[in-house]
Enzyme design. Structure first.
Site, PDB file in Angstrom:
ATOM      1  N   GLU A 185       0.612  -1.319  -0.136  1.00 32.55           N
ATOM      2  CA  GLU A 185      -0.055  -0.060  -0.065  1.00 32.55           C
ATOM      3  C   GLU A 185       1.016   1.342   0.106  1.00 32.55           C
ATOM      4  OE1 GLU A 185      -3.379   0.415  -0.041  1.00 32.55           O
ATOM      5  OE2 GLU A 185      -4.195  -1.488   0.481  1.00 32.55           O
ATOM      6  N   HIS A 225      -3.428  -2.867  -8.306  1.00 32.46           N
ATOM      7  CA  HIS A 225      -4.921  -3.573  -7.916  1.00 32.46           C
ATOM      8  C   HIS A 225      -5.782  -3.584  -8.930  1.00 32.46           C
ATOM      9  CE1 HIS A 225      -7.984  -3.951  -4.025  1.00 32.46           C
ATOM     10  NE2 HIS A 225      -7.717  -5.090  -4.670  1.00 32.46           N
ATOM     11  N   ASP A 235      -6.476   1.431  -8.202  1.00 30.68           N
ATOM     12  CA  ASP A 235      -5.123   1.981  -7.795  1.00 30.68           C
ATOM     13  C   ASP A 235      -4.231   0.808  -8.183  1.00 30.68           C
ATOM     14  OD1 ASP A 235      -7.006  -0.134  -6.229  1.00 30.68           O
ATOM     15  OD2 ASP A 235      -5.368   0.085  -4.586  1.00 30.68           O
TER      16      ASP A 235
END
Length: 253
Positions: A185, A225, A235
């Site tokens: 992330e 993603h 994303d």
């Protein structure tokens, strides 16, 4: 991949021969090849200059690790890969922030790296979200990269993080993307207007090649993603510079 206890040193072209070698070859060129294979941990014993079955098996192991044609023959592509392997790729420093949102990989090997944006510009909020243990909507990732380049590790690599949800890798749903991947992330609101920071790119340029080398991840399996959940996720945002990550990986693998 195999590693050596000795400190790897950068190689110049003179460290490796630029001729084709195969089983039965003999001489100083073979000895130089054997020395490099020994330095990388693929071969043990004295470099005797005799390309026999032991040297061939060591070269085959290296070729398989680097996803080359495993023919046991030393040529230009194997030479190029050996030169890259001699350059150490280190994991960046990480700050441990354990998340309980994880489970077993069930024996599935890691062969993918999935990048995300978090949807916020606040690393504190992102850490709280990725470690939240109440309710059913629990998520996590292996790593979070903050705006200042700090890399947080939330889930050990050998465990499955909950980052991909309903997804598939190149159309494959079994094994699950979570079971086979590392999730990273990146703190960013995902609007496409907020730049990913220079510090984040620098951290990713170190972290992603390290993971690729460590787990022998095919380059086509370094993805976002949005690629494993098309139509459902977007994303990382459109302004994410994938070319920087690709170049860093190409330089290391």
């Amino acid at each position: 991949m195999a590693t050596s206890n000795a400190t790897a040193q950068s190689a110049s072209g003179s460290d490796l021969p630029d001729v084709v070698l195969s089983e039965g070859s003999k001489g100083p060129d073979v000895q130089r090849l054997q020395s490099v294979l020994t330095r990388l941990g693929y071969l043990s014993g004295k470099a005797d200059g005799d390309f026999g079955p032991k040297t061939k098996q060591a070269l085959l192991r290296f070729q398989r690790d680097w996803r080359l044609t495993a023919d046991g023959e030393y040529g230009p592509r194997t030479r190029a890969a050996l030169l890259k392997a001699l350059v150490p790729v280190k994991k960046p420093p990480v700050v441990s922030k354990p998340s309980q949102n994880q489970d077993s990989r069930q024996g599935v090997a890691i062969d993918a790296i999935i990048l995300h944006h978090t949807g916020t510009n606040r690393v504190g909020v992102d850490l709280a979200t990725l470690r939240w243990v109440r309710g059913s909507n629990r998520v996590s990732a292996h790593y979070l990269v903050g705006p200042d380049g700090t890399v947080y590790q939330l889930v050990p690599d050998n465990r499955a993080a909950w980052h991909a949800g309903r997804s598939s890798l190149h159309g494959e749903t079994v094994p699950s993307v979570n079971a086979r991947s590392i999730g990273i992330e990146i703190t960013n609101d995902g609007t496409g207007q907020t730049p990913f920071t220079e510090a984040q790119y620098r951290a990713l340029e170190q972290l992603v090649p390290f993971l690729v080398r460590r787990y022998q991840v095919p380059k086509q399996n370094i993805t976002g993603h949005r690629d494993v959940a098309p139509g459902r996720k977007t994303d990382p945002a459109d302004n994410f510079d994938w070319s920087r990550i690709r170049r860093a990986v190409d330089a290391a693998v």
